[in-house]
Design a protein around this motif. Structure first.
Motif, PDB file in Angstrom:
ATOM      1  N   PHE A  61      -4.359 -55.230  26.338  1.00 20.14           N
ATOM      2  CA  PHE A  61      -4.315 -54.840  27.877  1.00 20.14           C
ATOM      3  C   PHE A  61      -5.638 -55.482  28.902  1.00 20.14           C
ATOM      4  O   PHE A  61      -6.720 -55.434  28.247  1.00 20.14           O
ATOM      5  N   GLY A  62      -5.164 -55.916  29.798  1.00 17.84           N
ATOM      6  CA  GLY A  62      -6.080 -56.624  30.579  1.00 17.84           C
ATOM      7  C   GLY A  62      -6.121 -56.266  32.111  1.00 17.84           C
ATOM      8  O   GLY A  62      -5.027 -56.104  32.512  1.00 17.84           O
ATOM      9  N   ILE A  63      -7.209 -56.122  32.623  1.00 18.85           N
ATOM     10  CA  ILE A  63      -7.436 -55.541  34.178  1.00 18.85           C
ATOM     11  C   ILE A  63      -7.992 -56.908  34.797  1.00 18.85           C
ATOM     12  O   ILE A  63      -9.113 -57.289  34.457  1.00 18.85           O
ATOM     13  N   TRP A  64      -7.388 -57.511  35.611  1.00 15.94           N
ATOM     14  CA  TRP A  64      -7.740 -58.829  36.278  1.00 15.94           C
ATOM     15  C   TRP A  64      -7.950 -58.610  37.610  1.00 15.94           C
ATOM     16  O   TRP A  64      -7.097 -58.072  38.489  1.00 15.94           O
ATOM     17  N   VAL A  65      -9.168 -59.102  38.020  1.00 11.28           N
ATOM     18  CA  VAL A  65      -9.299 -59.240  39.744  1.00 11.28           C
ATOM     19  C   VAL A  65      -9.693 -60.371  40.312  1.00 11.28           C
ATOM     20  O   VAL A  65     -10.261 -61.150  39.587  1.00 11.28           O
ATOM     21  N   ALA A  66      -9.031 -60.477  41.517  1.00 12.15           N
ATOM     22  CA  ALA A  66      -8.981 -61.914  41.956  1.00 12.15           C
ATOM     23  C   ALA A  66     -10.542 -61.888  42.941  1.00 12.15           C
ATOM     24  O   ALA A  66     -10.345 -62.379  43.858  1.00 12.15           O
ATOM     25  N   THR A 119     -12.032 -62.415  37.581  1.00 17.55           N
ATOM     26  CA  THR A 119     -12.632 -61.643  36.410  1.00 17.55           C
ATOM     27  C   THR A 119     -11.863 -61.048  35.694  1.00 17.55           C
ATOM     28  O   THR A 119     -10.976 -60.266  36.133  1.00 17.55           O
ATOM     29  N   CYS A 120     -11.983 -60.664  34.521  1.00 15.00           N
ATOM     30  CA  CYS A 120     -10.948 -60.002  33.384  1.00 15.00           C
ATOM     31  C   CYS A 120     -11.805 -59.180  32.499  1.00 15.00           C
ATOM     32  O   CYS A 120     -12.827 -59.437  32.056  1.00 15.00           O
ATOM     33  N   TYR A 121     -11.159 -57.964  32.351  1.00 15.23           N
ATOM     34  CA  TYR A 121     -11.801 -56.800  31.422  1.00 15.23           C
ATOM     35  C   TYR A 121     -10.590 -56.726  30.611  1.00 15.23           C
ATOM     36  O   TYR A 121      -9.643 -56.279  30.953  1.00 15.23           O
ATOM     37  N   TYR A 122     -10.844 -56.684  29.367  1.00 19.31           N
ATOM     38  CA  TYR A 122      -9.684 -56.487  28.525  1.00 19.31           C
ATOM     39  C   TYR A 122      -9.822 -55.795  27.060  1.00 19.31           C
ATOM     40  O   TYR A 122     -11.149 -55.700  26.548  1.00 19.31           O
ATOM     41  N   LEU A 140     -13.495 -47.941  33.474  1.00 15.88           N
ATOM     42  CA  LEU A 140     -14.729 -48.545  33.859  1.00 15.88           C
ATOM     43  C   LEU A 140     -14.494 -49.341  34.795  1.00 15.88           C
ATOM     44  O   LEU A 140     -15.548 -49.798  35.486  1.00 15.88           O
ATOM     45  N   VAL A 141     -13.330 -50.052  35.208  1.00 19.89           N
ATOM     46  CA  VAL A 141     -13.215 -50.814  36.168  1.00 19.89           C
ATOM     47  C   VAL A 141     -13.046 -50.097  37.718  1.00 19.89           C
ATOM     48  O   VAL A 141     -13.595 -50.608  38.502  1.00 19.89           O
ATOM     49  N   ALA A 142     -12.535 -48.997  37.576  1.00 13.37           N
ATOM     50  CA  ALA A 142     -12.356 -48.174  39.077  1.00 13.37           C
ATOM     51  C   ALA A 142     -13.204 -47.339  39.080  1.00 13.37           C
ATOM     52  O   ALA A 142     -13.391 -47.096  40.411  1.00 13.37           O
ATOM     53  N   ASP A 143     -14.293 -46.849  38.421  1.00 11.30           N
ATOM     54  CA  ASP A 143     -15.006 -45.667  38.566  1.00 11.30           C
ATOM     55  C   ASP A 143     -16.410 -45.831  37.900  1.00 11.30           C
ATOM     56  O   ASP A 143     -17.126 -44.882  37.577  1.00 11.30           O
ATOM     57  N   SER A 144     -16.845 -46.947  37.964  1.00 11.19           N
ATOM     58  CA  SER A 144     -18.344 -47.100  37.451  1.00 11.19           C
ATOM     59  C   SER A 144     -19.491 -46.459  38.571  1.00 11.19           C
ATOM     60  O   SER A 144     -19.221 -46.680  39.420  1.00 11.19           O
ATOM     61  N   VAL A 145     -20.449 -45.990  37.789  1.00  7.04           N
ATOM     62  CA  VAL A 145     -21.813 -45.484  38.552  1.00  7.04           C
ATOM     63  C   VAL A 145     -22.447 -46.552  39.087  1.00  7.04           C
ATOM     64  O   VAL A 145     -22.988 -46.427  40.115  1.00  7.04           O
ATOM     65  N   ILE A 146     -22.871 -47.486  38.195  1.00  9.86           N
ATOM     66  CA  ILE A 146     -23.888 -48.448  38.397  1.00  9.86           C
ATOM     67  C   ILE A 146     -25.179 -47.922  38.825  1.00  9.86           C
ATOM     68  O   ILE A 146     -25.559 -47.881  40.009  1.00  9.86           O
ATOM     69  N   THR A 215     -10.531 -54.039  45.034  1.00 14.16           N
ATOM     70  CA  THR A 215      -9.610 -53.035  45.725  1.00 14.16           C
ATOM     71  C   THR A 215      -8.270 -53.157  44.949  1.00 14.16           C
ATOM     72  O   THR A 215      -7.867 -54.235  44.302  1.00 14.16           O
ATOM     73  N   ALA A 216      -7.448 -52.192  45.124  1.00  8.77           N
ATOM     74  CA  ALA A 216      -6.159 -52.278  44.614  1.00  8.77           C
ATOM     75  C   ALA A 216      -5.210 -53.409  44.913  1.00  8.77           C
ATOM     76  O   ALA A 216      -4.467 -54.020  43.720  1.00  8.77           O
ATOM     77  N   PRO A 217      -5.266 -54.077  45.832  1.00  9.58           N
ATOM     78  CA  PRO A 217      -4.031 -55.363  46.212  1.00  9.58           C
ATOM     79  C   PRO A 217      -4.812 -56.655  45.675  1.00  9.58           C
ATOM     80  O   PRO A 217      -4.094 -57.323  45.472  1.00  9.58           O
ATOM     81  N   GLN A 218      -6.178 -56.450  45.068  1.00  3.36           N
ATOM     82  CA  GLN A 218      -6.701 -57.777  44.477  1.00  3.36           C
ATOM     83  C   GLN A 218      -6.490 -57.629  42.933  1.00  3.36           C
ATOM     84  O   GLN A 218      -7.001 -58.555  42.378  1.00  3.36           O
ATOM     85  N   ILE A 219      -6.029 -56.497  42.537  1.00  2.00           N
ATOM     86  CA  ILE A 219      -6.013 -56.241  40.859  1.00  2.00           C
ATOM     87  C   ILE A 219      -4.612 -56.448  40.351  1.00  2.00           C
ATOM     88  O   ILE A 219      -3.754 -55.962  40.976  1.00  2.00           O
ATOM     89  N   VAL A 220      -4.530 -57.091  39.239  1.00  2.00           N
ATOM     90  CA  VAL A 220      -3.419 -57.347  38.241  1.00  2.00           C
ATOM     91  C   VAL A 220      -3.862 -56.662  36.843  1.00  2.00           C
ATOM     92  O   VAL A 220      -4.565 -57.016  36.418  1.00  2.00           O
ATOM     93  N   ILE A 221      -3.017 -55.727  36.546  1.00  2.00           N
ATOM     94  CA  ILE A 221      -2.972 -55.280  35.287  1.00  2.00           C
ATOM     95  C   ILE A 221      -1.863 -55.908  34.369  1.00  2.00           C
ATOM     96  O   ILE A 221      -0.707 -55.776  34.725  1.00  2.00           O
ATOM     97  N   ALA A 222      -2.323 -56.301  32.952  1.00  2.00           N
ATOM     98  CA  ALA A 222      -1.151 -57.045  32.251  1.00  2.00           C
ATOM     99  C   ALA A 222      -1.400 -56.437  30.839  1.00  2.00           C
ATOM    100  O   ALA A 222      -2.505 -56.286  30.593  1.00  2.00           O
TER     101      ALA A 222
END
Length: 455
Positions: A61-66, A119-122, A140-146, A215-222
């Motif tokens: 499962f991966g979250i890819w950000v453009a 960037t990819c998180y998987y 972790l991708v959507a709601d990080s505190v930083i 942002t959501a339009p820049q993200i692909v989940i695969a």
């Protein structure tokens, strides 16, 4: 019916525009060499692609950000990579230990990487643990505190990573070559940034980069493996509910445009003096971009020149003369540019001979082309490496995401093989004559002070 029998049709309660408030789902392919591939565009513009492979017992499962290092300004250099580190440090729901321990407790693994364009998180888990992986990774991708304290901790880690990279001349020479070709353009900069850019970077700068870019339009989940597409979409929507990625209706961002083309520097030689037992050299030139129709011919040409143990450069430089342990050619392709290069690692005293042989071989192929036998071998290598590379869920997941994110479409496996088969001797030789006649840049890392590399 799509090319080569690929099925392309809408399913479910649609049609509808992606930003209309309803999810839009299509079956992209029922590929005999793969599983069923489906794509859903959520109302927010975020895309979810899956490949169902019932024979597998795992899922990747991966979250890819453009967003990559080329999207940074000069002072931001390293921000995308810095952010990749920070997203694992904690969210409003989980701390850093919980993020890692929840996945490891079920035998899964998580990681991430940053490139120049994405960037990819998987995560890779057993099929029964996919709901957990989706919840953790989306969180972790959507709601990080930083947190400011985490910024300082990871700053130290990244500065150590940069220092470690400087101690690896075999890696450093690739960055030096990119700088020789692209100069100050973002494609010529280090993905990690430098000590000068990472040290002063603030929490506010990184958080602003995060919220403006992720942002959501820049993200692909695969996802690929033993899964059900509708269930994956449902779990993703649940995980993203009430997060910054649960936004108003929007249209997915188009893939990165190929024009205007990146302007490259005139051919240059860059030498990084370094006391080392081995010299590392890269000789190459600007190549072709990712969507160039000649990319299939380039793959064949690369295989013939330096793509394996039977390649011309390997046989000439290593097998017949024993001048280098490692020698290979490679092609890197971006949305609007590319590189073609030859790498060799050899004893410092053998650099001149290695470069002479490399230049001679490139000139020979440019002038005379390759043979029919080499064409057949190069095509076989391209097809074999592609198909064999699809034998795990991770590579299949990556193929889905890259097709969507980088090409705007997923080319079916059999169509890709057909495109490789269609490459002719004239295609390869015409490309070789044009590409290998270009002025060549040279990057060298090794124990050299004053040395003339132009001979």
């Amino acid at each position: 019916m799509g090319p080569s029998g690929a099925v392309r049709h809408a399913t479910g309660t649609q049609p509808g525009r992606a930003g209309s408030g309803r999810a839009v789902t299509r079956t992209l392919s029922d590929d005999p060499l793969g599983g069923t591939v489906r794509r859903t565009v959520l109302p927010s513009g975020l895309r979810v692609l899956t490949e169902a492979i019932p024979a597998m017992r795992s899922v990747s499962f991966g979250i890819w950000v453009a967003v990559g290092s080329r999207d940074e300004t000069g002072p931001q250099a390293g921000a995308a990579h810095f952010l990749e580190h920070l997203l694992f440090k904690g969210t409003h729901k989980r701390g850093a230990l919980e993020i890692s321990s929840e996945i490891e407790a079920v035998g899964g693994e998580t990681n991430a990487f940053t490139t120049k364009e994405y960037t990819c998180y998987y995560a890779r888990v057993l099929d029964e643990d996919l709901p957990l992986a989706i919840d953790v990774m989306c969180d972790l991708v959507a709601d990080s505190v930083i947190e400011a304290a985490d910024v300082e901790t990871e700053r130290g880690v990244i500065l150590e990573e940069i220092a470690m990279h400087d101690d690896e001349p075999g890696d450093e020479v690739h960055d030096l070559f990119a700088r020789a070709v692209y100069g100050d353009h973002p494609l010529g900069r280090l993905i990690s940034g430098t000590e000068e850019t990472v040290t002063p970077m603030t929490r506010r700068q990184i958080h602003s980069f995060y919220r403006h870019r992720y942002t959501a339009p820049q993200i692909v989940i695969a996802a690929a493996g033993n899964l059900d597409h509708a269930t994956v979409v449902k779990l993703v929507r649940q995980a993203l509910r009430d997060t910054p990625l649960d936004t108003d209706p929007a249209t997915p961002a188009p893939h990165r445009p190929a024009t205007p083309a990146v302007r490259t520097r005139p051919a240059a030689t860059l030498v990084e003096p370094k006391e080392s037992e081995q010299a590392h050299v890269i000789l190459g030139c600007p190549g072709i971009d990712r969507l160039d129709e000649r990319r299939f011919a380039l793959g064949v040409l690369n295989n013939v020149l330096g793509g394996g143990m039977s390649s011309r450069l390997f046989q000439e430089i290593r097998e017949q003369r024993g001048l280098a342990y490692s020698v290979y050619s490679y092609a890197s392709q971006y949305a609007d540019s590319g590189l073609f290069a030859v790498y060799a690692g050899c004893a410092p005293g053998k650099v001149d001979e290695v470069l002479e042989l490399t230049r001679a071989e490139l000139a020979r192929v440019a002038a005379e082309g390759i043979s029919e036998a080499e064409l057949a071998r190069g095509k076989g290598m391209s097809k074999g490496s592609f198909v064999l590379g699809l034998e795990d869920t991770g590579s299949r997941m990556s193929r889905l995401a890259k097709g969507e994110l980088l090409y705007g479409d997923l080319m079916p496996v059999d169509e890709l093989l057909t495109r490789v088969d269609a490459v002719t001797l004239a295609d390869v030789n015409t490309l070789a004559a044009e590409l290998l006649s270009r002025p060549m840049s040279l990057a060298v890392v090794g124990p050299f002070g004053e040395h003339d590399f132009s001979a």
